[in-house]
Structure formats: C-alpha cells, structure tokens
Design a protein around this motif. Structure first.
Motif, PDB file in Angstrom:
ATOM      1  N   GLY A 364       0.799  -1.213   0.000  1.00  0.00           N
ATOM      2  CA  GLY A 364       0.000   0.000   0.000  1.00  0.00           C
ATOM      3  C   GLY A 364       0.831   1.262   0.000  1.00  0.00           C
ATOM      4  N   ASP A 365       2.118   1.167   0.411  1.00  0.00           N
ATOM      5  CA  ASP A 365       2.990   2.345   0.480  1.00  0.00           C
ATOM      6  C   ASP A 365       3.824   2.544  -0.778  1.00  0.00           C
ATOM      7  N   ILE A 366       3.815   1.578  -1.684  1.00  0.00           N
ATOM      8  CA  ILE A 366       4.667   1.700  -2.880  1.00  0.00           C
ATOM      9  C   ILE A 366       3.834   1.706  -4.160  1.00  0.00           C
ATOM     10  N   GLY A 367       2.542   2.022  -4.038  1.00  0.00           N
ATOM     11  CA  GLY A 367       1.728   2.257  -5.223  1.00  0.00           C
ATOM     12  C   GLY A 367       1.089   1.046  -5.854  1.00  0.00           C
ATOM     13  N   VAL A 368       1.112  -0.107  -5.199  1.00  0.00           N
ATOM     14  CA  VAL A 368       0.444  -1.281  -5.751  1.00  0.00           C
ATOM     15  C   VAL A 368      -1.068  -1.101  -5.620  1.00  0.00           C
ATOM     16  N   ASP A 369      -1.805  -1.489  -6.645  1.00  0.00           N
ATOM     17  CA  ASP A 369      -3.264  -1.362  -6.638  1.00  0.00           C
ATOM     18  C   ASP A 369      -3.851  -2.392  -5.674  1.00  0.00           C
ATOM     19  N   THR A 370      -4.301  -1.932  -4.521  1.00  0.00           N
ATOM     20  CA  THR A 370      -4.870  -2.828  -3.512  1.00  0.00           C
ATOM     21  C   THR A 370      -6.371  -2.627  -3.360  1.00  0.00           C
ATOM     22  N   SER A 371      -7.000  -2.053  -4.375  1.00  0.00           N
ATOM     23  CA  SER A 371      -8.448  -1.883  -4.341  1.00  0.00           C
ATOM     24  C   SER A 371      -9.138  -3.208  -4.669  1.00  0.00           C
ATOM     25  N   ILE A 372     -10.447  -3.268  -4.458  1.00  0.00           N
ATOM     26  CA  ILE A 372     -11.219  -4.472  -4.757  1.00  0.00           C
ATOM     27  C   ILE A 372     -11.285  -4.670  -6.268  1.00  0.00           C
ATOM     28  N   GLN A 373     -10.976  -5.872  -6.710  1.00  0.00           N
ATOM     29  CA  GLN A 373     -11.034  -6.227  -8.126  1.00  0.00           C
ATOM     30  C   GLN A 373     -12.152  -7.250  -8.335  1.00  0.00           C
ATOM     31  N   ARG A 374     -12.871  -7.112  -9.438  1.00  0.00           N
ATOM     32  CA  ARG A 374     -13.941  -8.062  -9.761  1.00  0.00           C
ATOM     33  C   ARG A 374     -13.462  -8.922 -10.920  1.00  0.00           C
ATOM     34  N   ILE A 375     -13.298 -10.211 -10.640  1.00  0.00           N
ATOM     35  CA  ILE A 375     -12.701 -11.106 -11.620  1.00  0.00           C
ATOM     36  C   ILE A 375     -13.635 -12.270 -11.903  1.00  0.00           C
ATOM     37  N   ALA A 376     -13.498 -12.821 -13.105  1.00  0.00           N
ATOM     38  CA  ALA A 376     -14.248 -14.018 -13.480  1.00  0.00           C
ATOM     39  C   ALA A 376     -13.370 -15.255 -13.343  1.00  0.00           C
ATOM     40  N   GLU A 377     -12.165 -15.198 -13.882  1.00  0.00           N
ATOM     41  CA  GLU A 377     -11.291 -16.366 -13.851  1.00  0.00           C
ATOM     42  C   GLU A 377      -9.931 -16.084 -13.232  1.00  0.00           C
ATOM     43  N   SER A 378      -9.342 -14.913 -13.522  1.00  0.00           N
ATOM     44  CA  SER A 378      -7.995 -14.656 -13.006  1.00  0.00           C
ATOM     45  C   SER A 378      -7.735 -13.162 -12.928  1.00  0.00           C
ATOM     46  N   ARG A 379      -6.771 -12.813 -12.112  1.00  0.00           N
ATOM     47  CA  ARG A 379      -6.308 -11.424 -11.971  1.00  0.00           C
ATOM     48  C   ARG A 379      -4.855 -11.462 -11.548  1.00  0.00           C
ATOM     49  N   SER A 380      -4.035 -10.623 -12.178  1.00  0.00           N
ATOM     50  CA  SER A 380      -2.611 -10.558 -11.857  1.00  0.00           C
ATOM     51  C   SER A 380      -2.250  -9.169 -11.367  1.00  0.00           C
ATOM     52  N   TRP A 381      -1.366  -9.113 -10.388  1.00  0.00           N
ATOM     53  CA  TRP A 381      -0.790  -7.863  -9.895  1.00  0.00           C
ATOM     54  C   TRP A 381       0.691  -7.877 -10.235  1.00  0.00           C
ATOM     55  N   ASP A 382       1.150  -6.889 -10.974  1.00  0.00           N
ATOM     56  CA  ASP A 382       2.564  -6.778 -11.328  1.00  0.00           C
ATOM     57  C   ASP A 382       3.220  -5.727 -10.442  1.00  0.00           C
ATOM     58  N   VAL A 383       4.242  -6.143  -9.728  1.00  0.00           N
ATOM     59  CA  VAL A 383       4.952  -5.268  -8.793  1.00  0.00           C
ATOM     60  C   VAL A 383       6.409  -5.182  -9.242  1.00  0.00           C
ATOM     61  N   GLY A 384       6.802  -4.019  -9.747  1.00  0.00           N
ATOM     62  CA  GLY A 384       8.196  -3.810 -10.097  1.00  0.00           C
ATOM     63  C   GLY A 384       8.915  -3.086  -8.967  1.00  0.00           C
ATOM     64  N   TYR A 385      10.078  -3.569  -8.582  1.00  0.00           N
ATOM     65  CA  TYR A 385      10.811  -2.912  -7.491  1.00  0.00           C
ATOM     66  C   TYR A 385      12.309  -2.941  -7.778  1.00  0.00           C
ATOM     67  N   GLY A 386      12.947  -1.819  -7.509  1.00  0.00           N
ATOM     68  CA  GLY A 386      14.400  -1.728  -7.566  1.00  0.00           C
ATOM     69  C   GLY A 386      14.956  -1.734  -6.156  1.00  0.00           C
ATOM     70  N   LEU A 387      16.104  -2.329  -5.983  1.00  0.00           N
ATOM     71  CA  LEU A 387      16.668  -2.426  -4.632  1.00  0.00           C
ATOM     72  C   LEU A 387      16.994  -1.051  -4.062  1.00  0.00           C
ATOM     73  N   ALA A 388      17.354  -0.087  -4.908  1.00  0.00           N
ATOM     74  CA  ALA A 388      17.668   1.250  -4.405  1.00  0.00           C
ATOM     75  C   ALA A 388      16.438   1.947  -3.841  1.00  0.00           C
ATOM     76  N   SER A 389      15.238   1.511  -4.223  1.00  0.00           N
ATOM     77  CA  SER A 389      14.014   2.141  -3.722  1.00  0.00           C
ATOM     78  C   SER A 389      13.524   1.507  -2.428  1.00  0.00           C
ATOM     79  N   LEU A 390      14.147   0.436  -1.985  1.00  0.00           N
ATOM     80  CA  LEU A 390      13.759  -0.224  -0.746  1.00  0.00           C
ATOM     81  C   LEU A 390      14.617   0.299   0.409  1.00  0.00           C
ATOM     82  N   PRO A 391      14.160   0.155   1.651  1.00  0.00           N
ATOM     83  CA  PRO A 391      14.911   0.703   2.797  1.00  0.00           C
ATOM     84  C   PRO A 391      16.350   0.199   2.839  1.00  0.00           C
TER      85      PRO A 391
END
Length: 660
Positions: A364-391
């Motif tokens: 929720g702090d790095i911009g991932v879509d955590t809202s409710i999704q309405r799906i029939a068969e599948s849903r994917s969340w793609d999370v791109g992260y660079g190590l320099a952006s992590l603590p």
C-alpha cells in the motif's frame, strides 16, 4: 362574323391566366424552401447519429470526418494555445504504444493529470483507436472516471476505427489525477463454445487518447506545471556562468528518474539553436541566465526570489531552479509534498525527508493497486521494485501476501501463483470466503538490481462449458501485503549488492573539464546510475576529480566514479577514449577493441587502501565502488536487467552483455 378574341386583350382571360401563373410562381418559390428544410433535417439527423455513435458508431472515416466537423461547427472548439497545455495523452504518461484490451471481461486503467489551480471551462475525455469485434459476438464498452460511469456503448461488429469525445461532469474532477477505467464486457453466441473469451473482441486505444482541457489562462502554479510534465523531460543546464549547476542537475535528474521520468539534458545556451520548447522543459540557471536565454519570469513571481519559480517563453510556462546549491528544492518538487506548491514560486528553508527503516515494505505504500477487483477467472498484480528504492537498499527475504476471497459455489478451486523475474517460486491453494495470509521465501539468487514480481489469483470451476455463465467476484490484495527483511541480511553479489553498500554515504566523483556532448552524456549516465544504485536515505558527496592526478585521485570511501577510475582500483575492463582492454573476464582472457561507441560499461569494483595497524604493517581494506563509463551516447540503464555480475555492458535498450 365575330372577331377572334385575342387572349392578350381579354381582361377576364388575363386575370384568370395571371392568377394561375402567380399561383404556379408562388408554389415554385415555396418548393425549394421546403426541400431545404428537409435537407437540413436529414443532415442534422445524420450528424446527430454519427456524433452519438448510433450510426456506424462514429467509427468509419466518414463518421470521423462528420464528427470532427460537427464538433468544430457546433462547439466552435479550436486547438488551445500551447500556453494552455490543453491535452494530456497516453503518450505523455509513458504509454507510447497505447493500450490493448481483449476478451470478456477485460480491463485497463490509467491515470491522467489535471490542473487544480488554473480555471478550466471544460474537461473532455478523448478515446480513439481501433476495434475488431466478431460478427456474432456481443460487446459493450464501459468507461469509468474516478469511480463514476461516464460512458456505456454497445460496439458495432466488424473492424472499425473509433473516436469518442466525452465531456466530463464536474463531479469527477477531484484530485490532481483522473483515474480512467476501461471495461470491455459481453458474450459469445450460444452456438459458439470456446474457453478463450478473447476471440470475441479486441480493442486498441491509440497513444493519442487522453484528456482535453479548455483553460481560461496559462498555468500559473508550480504544482500544476510539474503535474503536467510528460513522461520524457529535458533539463537545460548552463554551460557557463559563475554558479555550478551540475550537482543540482544530477540530483534533480536522479530524483525524477526514480519517479519514472525519462530524463535528458541539454545546454541552456543551445535551446535557441535547437528551438526546443515544450511542456517537458525544466530550466536550471541564475535568474539573469534564464532572462538572457529569452525567458520571462511569470507575473505571479513579481517581487519574489523563490529558489523554484515559473518562467515563460512564447506560449510555454516552465519550471526554473535558480539557486545552484539548493538540493532541498529538488527534493521538495519531486516529493509527495508538491501539492503544497500552489503559487508560482516556492523556497523551502529546509526539507529533509524521513525514510522507513522497518523490516517491512507494504504494498500500500509503494503504489500497488490494492483496491477491490472483480474477476471471473484470473487477476494478476505486477509489482516492479528496484533495490535502491527499498529501505537501505536491502534485498527482501520474504513476501507476505494477504488476499481476501468471496464466498462462491462449492465447486470453485482458488489458486495463487507467484513469479519472480520469470521464475515460478510458489503456487498454492486458497480457501473461499476468508482472508488468506501466508509468507513465502524470495530466493536471493533470482533477484536483480531491478525486479518484476507477479502475483496471480486463479479461480477454477469444475462445472463448465457454454451453459455456465461467467460471473465476476470481488477479490482484494490487501495493503498489508509486502516485502519482509531479516536482520543482518548480507548484500547480493556484484552490481546488485551496491545499493546496500551505498546505504549511508557515497562519494559521486565527476570528471573535471568535461564539455559539449561528453558533459551531457556523463550527466545522463550519472543521473541514471544514482537513481539505480543509491538509496534515497543516503548522503551524496559530489566532487570534481582530475583523473590524471595519480594518487591524488584515490578513493577513500564508497564511491561512484563517472567516466574514470580512481588510481587505487584495478579494473577488469580498462577504457581509454573509444578503446577498451579486457583482462581476466570469464568470457575473454585478453582483448583490445577500438572504436567502441554508444555503450555504457558498469563495473562493481573495490578500491584498495593501506590501513596498517599494530602487528599488521601490511593490512589493507577494500572500499566498495562503481565505475561507470559512457562511450558516445549509451542507451538507458532503466530497462536493463542488471543482476549479480560484476561487469555489465549495456549495448542496446534492455540488452546487457555480462562478462563474469
């Protein structure tokens, strides 16, 4: 014998014939006007049908022409002047290829910036592209802006072009961005049974889709100017003058690169020669230098000497940073505090961001879509992260996922799959009608400097076939999902381990005396290197270095060296001009290659320092560092898969040659 009657001399005959002629003449005069009225009514009907999309959905070439003519004649709309940046397109936000939607149901979402401090008469959403719909399928397009439905349209079968212009109500114009959701839904005919619903319809939104804004005046607040910056920006840096703007340019370029912009650099003095003028131009230089380059301080700045101000040239308003030493201003305008800048100038006296040093990074702090999704068969969340952006530039050790599933038919099987950089690292069942929370390991050997994580939820029903209607169910990836870190985790090897080694402090060594294209190439490489390898919490010490100074150019602390190597570093690849010499690499024992151009060479190295101590006269220590060379104009590093190797040659966009 009666005289022959001359009709011309017969008064009665004259009157009757005159009446007939007048009657015919009157009727002849009335007929064209009646025809004109019928023609006008017919044309108005056709125009209305084309404009509304009911006839040919306004998609054929003639339909597009009629729609444009109707909009121009009826609304009198003309292209807004460039001083009023009236359009923001998918290309401006980085979607230069547009968006592709296929199958039932399918979705696409994007966010478009809008102005908040500039008066607007109307905001319109423009969707244009192509559709390919099966002749026997049923499909409809639903458009939602900031949660409010603004369009629902049944698509006409066949392959067609479309262009829809939707006037947005004021109720959706809140916040500094419009969240636009495109939903394609429909069904295949009963006679056609197929598991892949994507055979029904395909819709492509062109890169010119976006919003149009009718502005009453030029943009006059810092936050509006920055918010409307396109995905590609150019920073103009003075090549002359008393103040040195190179450190500020590197800082600003790195910060903007970390926020997803593509950053280029240009000499301020060359702007007039290249006639570069667009929304994506950012100015660095003293107030006198900007004025001498043909820019006028915006009237809203009068009497104020803010470190960040607005400047105008011709039809465009630009952001200008006029104090070379104000790194805090570069940090402020690229931070989440930017919405406070509602005037034409800003000059914070102090701005230091806080950084989270906890052992978890929440989605929720790095911009991932955590809202409710309405799906029939599948849903994917793609999370791109660079190590320099992590603590502290740490590599995550584990992944915590919290997924809430709805109740459903008893024959549902719920699965969740996790992929990291193209490797399936986990797959498991989930229970229906409850919150599923679990933790899985993120293998270090799979992780790179930049990583792609995909979490996919799949709902499989045993009862199937064409008689079973696909229903959509709510699913939510909760914000408390995220990355977990272990205490005392060792950094990764090679280049991917440098962000953690640079977590506290790093010396940015820039060669002195660079000019022209070499200076600009070094600026671009330096900003991308800082964005890729230096955590936000690290302190950066900028310094000019004379590479020919011998021992005086030794590195004594963690460092990044641009276009040179410290004298106490032994390089696997030695660069001299456009010539490279390789020694002791895994692929090449020795090599001498000349006329090398347009590549970037990155080497994770160690600077050797003698540190004798009691009983240890020969004691030495190794200082970690990165040596980065730009030969010619190299491709961007930001889409390159740089891993745990010690030497990487970026020779094309996204293409990396590893030498160890």
């Amino acid at each position: 014998m009666r005289d022959a009657i001359n009709p011309a001399n017969d008064p009665g005959q004259d009157r009757s014939m005159g009446d007939v002629m007048r009657s015919n003449t009157d009727r002849n005069k009335r007929k064209p006007w009646f025809s004109y009225i019928l023609i006008i009514i017919a044309l108005a009907s056709v125009i209305t049908l084309f404009n509304s999309g009911a006839l040919n959905a306004g998609r054929g070439s003639f339909g597009l022409f009629v729609t444009d003519v109707f909009g121009t004649v009826i609304t009198g709309r003309a292209d807004a002047g460039p001083e009023q940046p009236s359009s923001v397109t998918l290309a401006d936000i980085g979607e230069s290829d547009g968006l592709f939607i296929a199958g039932y149901p399918s979705y696409a979402t994007f966010e478009l910036p809008v102005v908040r401090d500039t008066p607007v008469d109307q905001v319109r959403l423009v969707l244009q592209g192509t559709q390919d719909l099966s002749e026997t399928a049923i499909a409809a397009m639903r458009v939602v802006v900031n949660g409010e439905r603004v369009l629902e349209r049944v698509l006409v079968p066949g392959s067609r072009e479309f262009r829809w212009v939707i006037a947005l109500p004021e109720s959706v114009l809140h916040g500094q961005e419009l969240n636009v959701g495109i939903q394609l839904h429909g069904d295949l005919p009963d006679a056609l049974c197929h598991n892949d619903r994507s055979i029904g319809a395909v819709v492509t939104l062109g890169s010119r889709s976006g919003i149009e804004m009718d502005l009453r005046s030029a943009v006059s607040s810092l936050r509006d100017v920055v918010n409307l910056l396109p995905a590609e920006v150019t920073i103009a840096v003075p090549a002359t003058g008393d103040a040195d703007f190179i450190p500020l340019a590197l800082r600003l370029g790195a910060r903007m690169t970390q926020r997803g912009y593509v950053v280029k650099f240009m000499d301020l003095e060359a702007l007039e020669r290249y006639r570069l003028s667009s929304r994506g131009l950012i100015l660095l230089g003293s107030a006198d230098q900007l004025a001498a380059s043909g820019f006028d301080r915006l009237s809203g700045n009068a009497g104020h000497d803010g470190a960040a101000t607005l400047w105008r040239q011709g039809d465009f308003v630009h952001l200008g940073l006029t104090e070379a030493g104000r790194m805090d201003v570069a940090d402020f305008i690229t931070s989440d505090m930017l919405p406070l800048a509602r005037t034409a100038f800003v000059s914070p006296t102090e701005f230091v961001e806080s950084h989270d040093d906890t052992l978890m990074t929440r989605f929720g702090d790095i911009g991932v879509d955590t809202s409710i999704q309405r799906i029939a068969e599948s849903r994917s969340w793609d999370v791109g992260y660079g190590l320099a952006s992590l603590p502290d530039g740490r590599v995550p050790d584990r992944l915590r996922l919290s997924v809430r599933l709805p109740e459903g038919p008893g024959d549902f099987t719920n699965l969740i799959h996790t992929e990291l950089n193209g490797v399936l690292i986990d797959s498991r069942h989930m229970e229906t009608g409850r919150l599923n929370t679990f933790t899985l390991a993120l293998p270090h050997e799979v992780q790179n400097l930049r990583n792609d994580l995909r979490v996919s939820v799949q709902r499989h029903r045993e009862a199937g076939g064409c008689t079973i209607t696909a229903r959509r169910y709510p699913v939510q990836l909760l914000p408390e999902s995220g990355f977990l870190y272990d205490e005392g985790t060792a950094p990764l090897a090679g280049l991917a381990g440098l962000p953690h080694l640079f977590r506290d402090r790093v010396a940015l060594r820039f060669p002195a005396g660079l000019g022209g294209a070499d200076r600009l190439a070094a600026l671009e490489l330096g900003s991308e290197v800082v964005a890729s390898f230096v955590p936000l919490s690290a302190q950066i010490d900028f310094d000019y270095v004379d590479p020919s100074a011998g021992p005086a150019s030794e590195a004594v602390e963690p460092f990044i060296a641009i276009n040179h190597a410290p004298s106490n570093v032994d390089l696997p690849i030695v660069i001299e001009g456009d010539r490279i010499e390789m020694n002791r690499t895994s692929r090449v024992d020795t090599a001498d290659i000349r006329s090398v151009a347009n590549v970037a060479i990155l080497q994770a190295v160690a600077a050797i320092l003698p540190r004798p101590g009691p009983g240890q006269p020969d004691r030495i220590v190794a200082v970690p560092g990165l040596v980065a060379h730009a030969l010619g104009t190299p491709p961007t590093l930001m889409r390159s898969q740089i891993g745990q190797e010690h030497v990487a040659v970026v020779h094309d966009e996204g293409a990396v040659l590893t030498l160890d």
